[in-house]
Design a protein around this motif. Structure first.
Motif, PDB file in Angstrom:
ATOM      1  N   GLY A  89       0.786  -1.217   0.000  1.00  0.00           N
ATOM      2  CA  GLY A  89       0.000   0.000   0.000  1.00  0.00           C
ATOM      3  C   GLY A  89       0.823   1.275   0.000  1.00  0.00           C
ATOM      4  O   GLY A  89       0.291   2.361   0.212  1.00  0.00           O
ATOM      5  N   LYS A  90       2.110   1.161  -0.256  1.00  0.00           N
ATOM      6  CA  LYS A  90       2.999   2.332  -0.241  1.00  0.00           C
ATOM      7  C   LYS A  90       3.517   2.698  -1.634  1.00  0.00           C
ATOM      8  O   LYS A  90       4.379   3.541  -1.765  1.00  0.00           O
ATOM      9  N   GLY A  91       3.006   2.019  -2.671  1.00  0.00           N
ATOM     10  CA  GLY A  91       3.372   2.359  -4.042  1.00  0.00           C
ATOM     11  C   GLY A  91       4.514   1.551  -4.628  1.00  0.00           C
ATOM     12  O   GLY A  91       4.823   1.683  -5.818  1.00  0.00           O
ATOM     13  N   TYR A  92       5.147   0.684  -3.840  1.00  0.00           N
ATOM     14  CA  TYR A  92       6.265  -0.108  -4.359  1.00  0.00           C
ATOM     15  C   TYR A  92       5.812  -1.091  -5.434  1.00  0.00           C
ATOM     16  O   TYR A  92       6.483  -1.271  -6.446  1.00  0.00           O
ATOM     17  N   ILE A  97       5.641  -2.814 -11.046  1.00  0.00           N
ATOM     18  CA  ILE A  97       4.866  -3.324 -12.183  1.00  0.00           C
ATOM     19  C   ILE A  97       5.069  -2.430 -13.400  1.00  0.00           C
ATOM     20  O   ILE A  97       5.296  -2.921 -14.515  1.00  0.00           O
ATOM     21  N   LEU A  98       5.007  -1.137 -13.202  1.00  0.00           N
ATOM     22  CA  LEU A  98       5.190  -0.206 -14.325  1.00  0.00           C
ATOM     23  C   LEU A  98       6.578  -0.347 -14.939  1.00  0.00           C
ATOM     24  O   LEU A  98       6.728  -0.351 -16.163  1.00  0.00           O
ATOM     25  N   LYS A  99       7.605  -0.499 -14.100  1.00  0.00           N
ATOM     26  CA  LYS A  99       8.974  -0.693 -14.613  1.00  0.00           C
ATOM     27  C   LYS A  99       9.083  -2.007 -15.373  1.00  0.00           C
ATOM     28  O   LYS A  99       9.717  -2.085 -16.423  1.00  0.00           O
ATOM     29  N   MET A 100       8.460  -3.061 -14.839  1.00  0.00           N
ATOM     30  CA  MET A 100       8.527  -4.369 -15.495  1.00  0.00           C
ATOM     31  C   MET A 100       7.801  -4.330 -16.839  1.00  0.00           C
ATOM     32  O   MET A 100       8.276  -4.907 -17.819  1.00  0.00           O
ATOM     33  N   LEU A 101       6.672  -3.648 -16.906  1.00  0.00           N
ATOM     34  CA  LEU A 101       5.947  -3.533 -18.173  1.00  0.00           C
ATOM     35  C   LEU A 101       6.760  -2.758 -19.202  1.00  0.00           C
ATOM     36  O   LEU A 101       6.781  -3.108 -20.383  1.00  0.00           O
ATOM     37  N   GLN A 102       7.437  -1.731 -18.754  1.00  0.00           N
ATOM     38  CA  GLN A 102       8.299  -0.962 -19.660  1.00  0.00           C
ATOM     39  C   GLN A 102       9.439  -1.846 -20.174  1.00  0.00           C
ATOM     40  O   GLN A 102       9.745  -1.850 -21.366  1.00  0.00           O
ATOM     41  N   TYR A 103      10.039  -2.630 -19.285  1.00  0.00           N
ATOM     42  CA  TYR A 103      11.105  -3.555 -19.673  1.00  0.00           C
ATOM     43  C   TYR A 103      10.570  -4.603 -20.655  1.00  0.00           C
ATOM     44  O   TYR A 103      11.212  -4.913 -21.666  1.00  0.00           O
ATOM     45  N   ALA A 104       9.384  -5.133 -20.349  1.00  0.00           N
ATOM     46  CA  ALA A 104       8.783  -6.152 -21.220  1.00  0.00           C
ATOM     47  C   ALA A 104       8.564  -5.609 -22.623  1.00  0.00           C
ATOM     48  O   ALA A 104       8.764  -6.318 -23.612  1.00  0.00           O
ATOM     49  N   SER A 118      -6.762 -14.215  -7.688  1.00  0.00           N
ATOM     50  CA  SER A 118      -7.955 -14.716  -7.021  1.00  0.00           C
ATOM     51  C   SER A 118      -9.068 -13.683  -7.104  1.00  0.00           C
ATOM     52  O   SER A 118      -8.850 -12.491  -6.903  1.00  0.00           O
ATOM     53  N   GLU A 119     -10.262 -14.158  -7.388  1.00  0.00           N
ATOM     54  CA  GLU A 119     -11.416 -13.280  -7.567  1.00  0.00           C
ATOM     55  C   GLU A 119     -11.710 -12.448  -6.313  1.00  0.00           C
ATOM     56  O   GLU A 119     -12.261 -11.353  -6.404  1.00  0.00           O
ATOM     57  N   ASP A 120     -11.315 -12.949  -5.152  1.00  0.00           N
ATOM     58  CA  ASP A 120     -11.594 -12.206  -3.916  1.00  0.00           C
ATOM     59  C   ASP A 120     -10.456 -11.276  -3.497  1.00  0.00           C
ATOM     60  O   ASP A 120     -10.556 -10.597  -2.474  1.00  0.00           O
ATOM     61  N   ASN A 121      -9.393 -11.203  -4.288  1.00  0.00           N
ATOM     62  CA  ASN A 121      -8.289 -10.290  -3.975  1.00  0.00           C
ATOM     63  C   ASN A 121      -8.576  -8.938  -4.632  1.00  0.00           C
ATOM     64  O   ASN A 121      -7.962  -8.537  -5.612  1.00  0.00           O
ATOM     65  N   ILE A 122      -9.517  -8.244  -4.064  1.00  0.00           N
ATOM     66  CA  ILE A 122     -10.040  -7.001  -4.640  1.00  0.00           C
ATOM     67  C   ILE A 122      -8.954  -5.937  -4.774  1.00  0.00           C
ATOM     68  O   ILE A 122      -8.865  -5.252  -5.808  1.00  0.00           O
ATOM     69  N   GLN A 123      -8.125  -5.788  -3.763  1.00  0.00           N
ATOM     70  CA  GLN A 123      -7.083  -4.761  -3.795  1.00  0.00           C
ATOM     71  C   GLN A 123      -6.108  -4.997  -4.941  1.00  0.00           C
ATOM     72  O   GLN A 123      -5.738  -4.081  -5.664  1.00  0.00           O
ATOM     73  N   CYS A 124      -5.710  -6.237  -5.141  1.00  0.00           N
ATOM     74  CA  CYS A 124      -4.772  -6.577  -6.215  1.00  0.00           C
ATOM     75  C   CYS A 124      -5.429  -6.390  -7.584  1.00  0.00           C
ATOM     76  O   CYS A 124      -4.815  -5.830  -8.505  1.00  0.00           O
ATOM     77  N   LEU A 125      -6.657  -6.837  -7.724  1.00  0.00           N
ATOM     78  CA  LEU A 125      -7.374  -6.659  -8.987  1.00  0.00           C
ATOM     79  C   LEU A 125      -7.493  -5.176  -9.332  1.00  0.00           C
ATOM     80  O   LEU A 125      -7.273  -4.776 -10.475  1.00  0.00           O
ATOM     81  N   LYS A 126      -7.826  -4.371  -8.339  1.00  0.00           N
ATOM     82  CA  LYS A 126      -7.972  -2.927  -8.555  1.00  0.00           C
ATOM     83  C   LYS A 126      -6.654  -2.312  -9.026  1.00  0.00           C
ATOM     84  O   LYS A 126      -6.635  -1.506  -9.965  1.00  0.00           O
ATOM     85  N   LEU A 127      -5.548  -2.693  -8.392  1.00  0.00           N
ATOM     86  CA  LEU A 127      -4.236  -2.163  -8.770  1.00  0.00           C
ATOM     87  C   LEU A 127      -3.924  -2.468 -10.237  1.00  0.00           C
ATOM     88  O   LEU A 127      -3.575  -1.567 -11.006  1.00  0.00           O
ATOM     89  N   PHE A 128      -4.085  -3.712 -10.641  1.00  0.00           N
ATOM     90  CA  PHE A 128      -3.761  -4.081 -12.020  1.00  0.00           C
ATOM     91  C   PHE A 128      -4.705  -3.419 -13.021  1.00  0.00           C
ATOM     92  O   PHE A 128      -4.272  -3.015 -14.102  1.00  0.00           O
TER      93      PHE A 128
END
Length: 160
Positions: A89-92, A97-104, A118-128
């Motif tokens: 939750g601190k932006g790391y 992810i943004l750096k990895m996508l740029q590298y990719a 996982s469908e119930d991992n709302i925080q992770c789904l929201k981030l992506f």
């Protein structure tokens, strides 16, 4: 990854709270992880994966991000990320992810990066989704957790 990352890798790989999102359910010994570090070529074409440590500006290791299941023919790979609890939750994660996508995109020239969450991992789904991943499919009974099957979502990001 460097040899000095062994203790952190040992800690992450043996964190049973992360096993539900991975493919392992057994602990790794330091010896096995040491051999992994020493044999890893850090070449996605050879290893079919790329694992990078996530650090703060003052070089504190806070997580791991990786591209796995690399498919050089179809130019796609699965992204995985694990951030230690005190640093969530601190932006790391977002920054990594943004750096990895740029590298990719810029270096590996991937067409697509995907995640399975996982469908119930709302925080992770929201981030992506905020980053630009879109839902591709619902994988029914995909993950087994605490004696029950859970659905997962496949999200993908098309590198431009």
């Amino acid at each position: 990854m460097e040899p000095e990352d062994l203790d952190f890798l040992y800690q992450i790989e043996n964190d049973i709270t992360l096993w539900d999102v991975g493919i392992t359910n057994v602990p790794y010994s330091r010896y096995v992880l040491y051999n992994y570090l020493s044999e890893c070529k850090n070449d996605i074409y050879t290893d079919k994966q790329l694992r990078l440590m996530i650090t703060t500006a003052d070089h504190i290791c806070v997580g791991i991000i990786d591209l796995v299941n690399f498919d050089p023919k179809h130019l796609r790979a699965e992204l995985g990320i694990a951030i230690q609890k005190p640093y969530r939750g601190k932006g790391y994660g977002r920054a990594a992810i943004l750096k990895m996508l740029q590298y990719a995109h810029d270096v590996i020239h991937l067409h697509q990066v995907y995640v399975v969450i996982s469908e119930d991992n709302i925080q992770c789904l929201k981030l992506f989704q905020e980053i630009g991943f879109t839902e591709g499919a619902i994988l029914k009974q995909w993950l087994y957790h605490n004696g029950a099957w859970q659905a997962a979502k496949l999200l993908h990001f098309f590198c431009k």
